[in-house]
Write an enzyme that holds these catalytic residues in place. Sequence first.
Site, PDB file in Angstrom:
ATOM      1  N   LYS A 154       0.844  -1.197   0.000  1.00 52.33           N
ATOM      2  CA  LYS A 154       0.000   0.000   0.000  1.00 52.33           C
ATOM      3  C   LYS A 154       0.877   1.244   0.000  1.00 52.33           C
ATOM      4  O   LYS A 154       1.582   1.527   0.964  1.00 52.33           O
ATOM      5  CB  LYS A 154      -0.890   0.049   1.234  1.00 52.33           C
ATOM      6  N   GLY A 207       6.599   4.693   8.502  1.00 49.52           N
ATOM      7  CA  GLY A 207       5.730   5.857   8.654  1.00 49.52           C
ATOM      8  C   GLY A 207       5.936   6.473  10.021  1.00 49.52           C
ATOM      9  O   GLY A 207       6.990   6.305  10.639  1.00 49.52           O
ATOM     10  N   SER A 208       4.911   7.152  10.506  1.00 55.43           N
ATOM     11  CA  SER A 208       5.051   7.878  11.766  1.00 55.43           C
ATOM     12  C   SER A 208       5.030   6.910  12.952  1.00 55.43           C
ATOM     13  O   SER A 208       4.480   5.807  12.868  1.00 55.43           O
ATOM     14  CB  SER A 208       3.914   8.884  11.905  1.00 55.43           C
ATOM     15  N   THR A 209       5.625   7.341  14.039  1.00 58.86           N
ATOM     16  CA  THR A 209       5.676   6.497  15.233  1.00 58.86           C
ATOM     17  C   THR A 209       4.262   6.231  15.761  1.00 58.86           C
ATOM     18  O   THR A 209       3.955   5.114  16.179  1.00 58.86           O
ATOM     19  CB  THR A 209       6.577   7.167  16.293  1.00 58.86           C
ATOM     20  N   ALA A 210       3.384   7.225  15.684  1.00 58.57           N
ATOM     21  CA  ALA A 210       2.016   7.033  16.195  1.00 58.57           C
ATOM     22  C   ALA A 210       1.300   5.919  15.424  1.00 58.57           C
ATOM     23  O   ALA A 210       0.702   5.017  16.030  1.00 58.57           O
ATOM     24  CB  ALA A 210       1.240   8.341  16.082  1.00 58.57           C
ATOM     25  N   THR A 211       1.365   5.957  14.093  1.00 53.92           N
ATOM     26  CA  THR A 211       0.691   4.910  13.312  1.00 53.92           C
ATOM     27  C   THR A 211       1.401   3.569  13.497  1.00 53.92           C
ATOM     28  O   THR A 211       0.750   2.520  13.554  1.00 53.92           O
ATOM     29  CB  THR A 211       0.645   5.296  11.814  1.00 53.92           C
ATOM     30  N   GLU A 229       9.725   0.951  10.665  1.00 48.67           N
ATOM     31  CA  GLU A 229      10.689   2.031  10.420  1.00 48.67           C
ATOM     32  C   GLU A 229       9.945   3.331  10.669  1.00 48.67           C
ATOM     33  O   GLU A 229       9.070   3.710   9.877  1.00 48.67           O
ATOM     34  CB  GLU A 229      11.200   1.984   8.970  1.00 48.67           C
ATOM     35  N   CYS A 263      13.355  10.639   7.238  1.00 48.65           N
ATOM     36  CA  CYS A 263      13.392  10.115   8.601  1.00 48.65           C
ATOM     37  C   CYS A 263      14.784  10.233   9.195  1.00 48.65           C
ATOM     38  O   CYS A 263      14.932  10.280  10.406  1.00 48.65           O
ATOM     39  CB  CYS A 263      12.934   8.669   8.610  1.00 48.65           C
ATOM     40  N   GLU A 355       9.678  15.701  15.702  1.00 42.37           N
ATOM     41  CA  GLU A 355      10.109  15.535  14.315  1.00 42.37           C
ATOM     42  C   GLU A 355       9.328  16.533  13.452  1.00 42.37           C
ATOM     43  O   GLU A 355       8.121  16.382  13.278  1.00 42.37           O
ATOM     44  CB  GLU A 355       9.824  14.101  13.849  1.00 42.37           C
TER      45      GLU A 355
END
Length: 452
Positions: A154, A207-211, A229, A263, A355
């Site tokens: 995706k 992607g982002s740490t939250a997701t 990552e 990143c 970030e």
Amino acid sequence: MSAITLINPADESVIRDVEHSTIEQVDAAVAAASVAQRSWAALAPVERARALRRFAATVGEHVEELAALEVVNSGHPIGQARWEAGHVRDVLDYYSGSPERMLGQQIPVAGGLDVTFHEPIGVVGVIVPWNFPMTIASWGFAPALAAGNAVVLKPAEWTPLTAMRLAELALEAGLPEHLFQVLPGKGSVVGERFVTHEDVRKIVFTGSTATGKRVMAGAAEQVKAVTLELGGKSANVVFADADLEKAAATAPYAVFENAGQDCCARSRILVQRSVYDRFLELLEPAVRGVAVGDPNAETTEMGPLVSAEHHAKVASYLDGADVAFRGTAPDGPGYWFAPTVVLPRSRTDRVVTEEVFGPMVAVLPFDDEADAIALANDSIYGLSGSIFTRDLGRALRVARGVQSGNLSVNSHSSVRYATPFGGFKQSGLGRELGPDAPFAFTETKNVFLSTE
Ligand code: NAD
């Protein structure tokens, strides 16, 4: 069925609409991938190697086309976009050596023969962010395919075009149908379905740490493997004994490349207090010299931010910030943001801890080696970093002391396909690239044959 209208970030013109995949389409893709995977894994290793080499060659023949797509879709400068497409070819070439080298072990035991096999996991779901759409995709799909898996991928909502083209090129190169499928769509629909689908046995998420945390929590439901990552807030540590001219000349490119949407961006420059003022004097012309403009121009070094929404997020970090100096950016349409150097008031300012993911860097002084390491490590992240010093012993001590996955001395290198890449702490879990990457897409099976 929903669709997204893609916008060229350099001039805000409409590129095209891309339809979003539905859950039913994801389920059908995974079912077809499961079938394709079994035949793929049953091929002789040399046949899988040959197929991946053909895929690499086909990508190589389409470098210009893929680069042009990334310029339009993501606003990447053409020189950088060409490098990215060539990198995908090279990653495929590198892992085409793997199918014939997935060596198991023969372990000494009593009463028989004990051997290990590296069995493919099955169907792997790869979820990709928008900042490096095709390179990051290849870090997942190339080693996964090499290890005998099928891949459903995706792309990010804003930047699906190069991944979609890569799936077509795979078929043109003769890869079996349904072995590598790209499903554009929403994270909350397609991405989540990868996580909840029982036949997707591993998720590679960038992607982002939250997701990433959400993906990991979802994967726990089925004890599904994950490679993550995630974000970064990397430090570029400049000691007083460094080649200050070189450190200052290269620092802008370590954070402003890809408009800071990297990143590995060294978005904190830590400078030893005795040379702090001198370093800033040298940094100013280097920042003003970054060529920001038309991504189609060969001389452009930095393009626009990816979208209006992301531009608003990056700009919010200017609120209340002490800006030391800025580079240039075009006026008019496009999501332009000039390279920006900020001098934080404290080590806990938002711009120091969060970030930004844009062309903004915070410069902070430190006192000595211990303070430099403590400050570099004062982050939830630990992805990359740089150390500038002429003292090799210090370079190694600091490299060992900084809690990051990828460090670079007197340079800013982070990603080479032949070396492992990944983060400490909340920058991620697991490693991509390097010689061992295909093994992360296998289960180790132990078989004992009795001789009695
Ligand atoms: P994001 O987390 O918003 O999205 C990443 C991907 O996840 C997208 O494809 C998105 O559609 C999908 N997604 C969203 N919600 C989902 C869900 N609930 N389930 C499954 N998938 C979902 O990140 P982004 O804004 O696209 O990318 C920027 C971030 O990526 C930055 O934090 C950056 O540091 C990080 N990044 C890390 C690396 C690395 O290698 N460590 C590399 C590039 C980018």
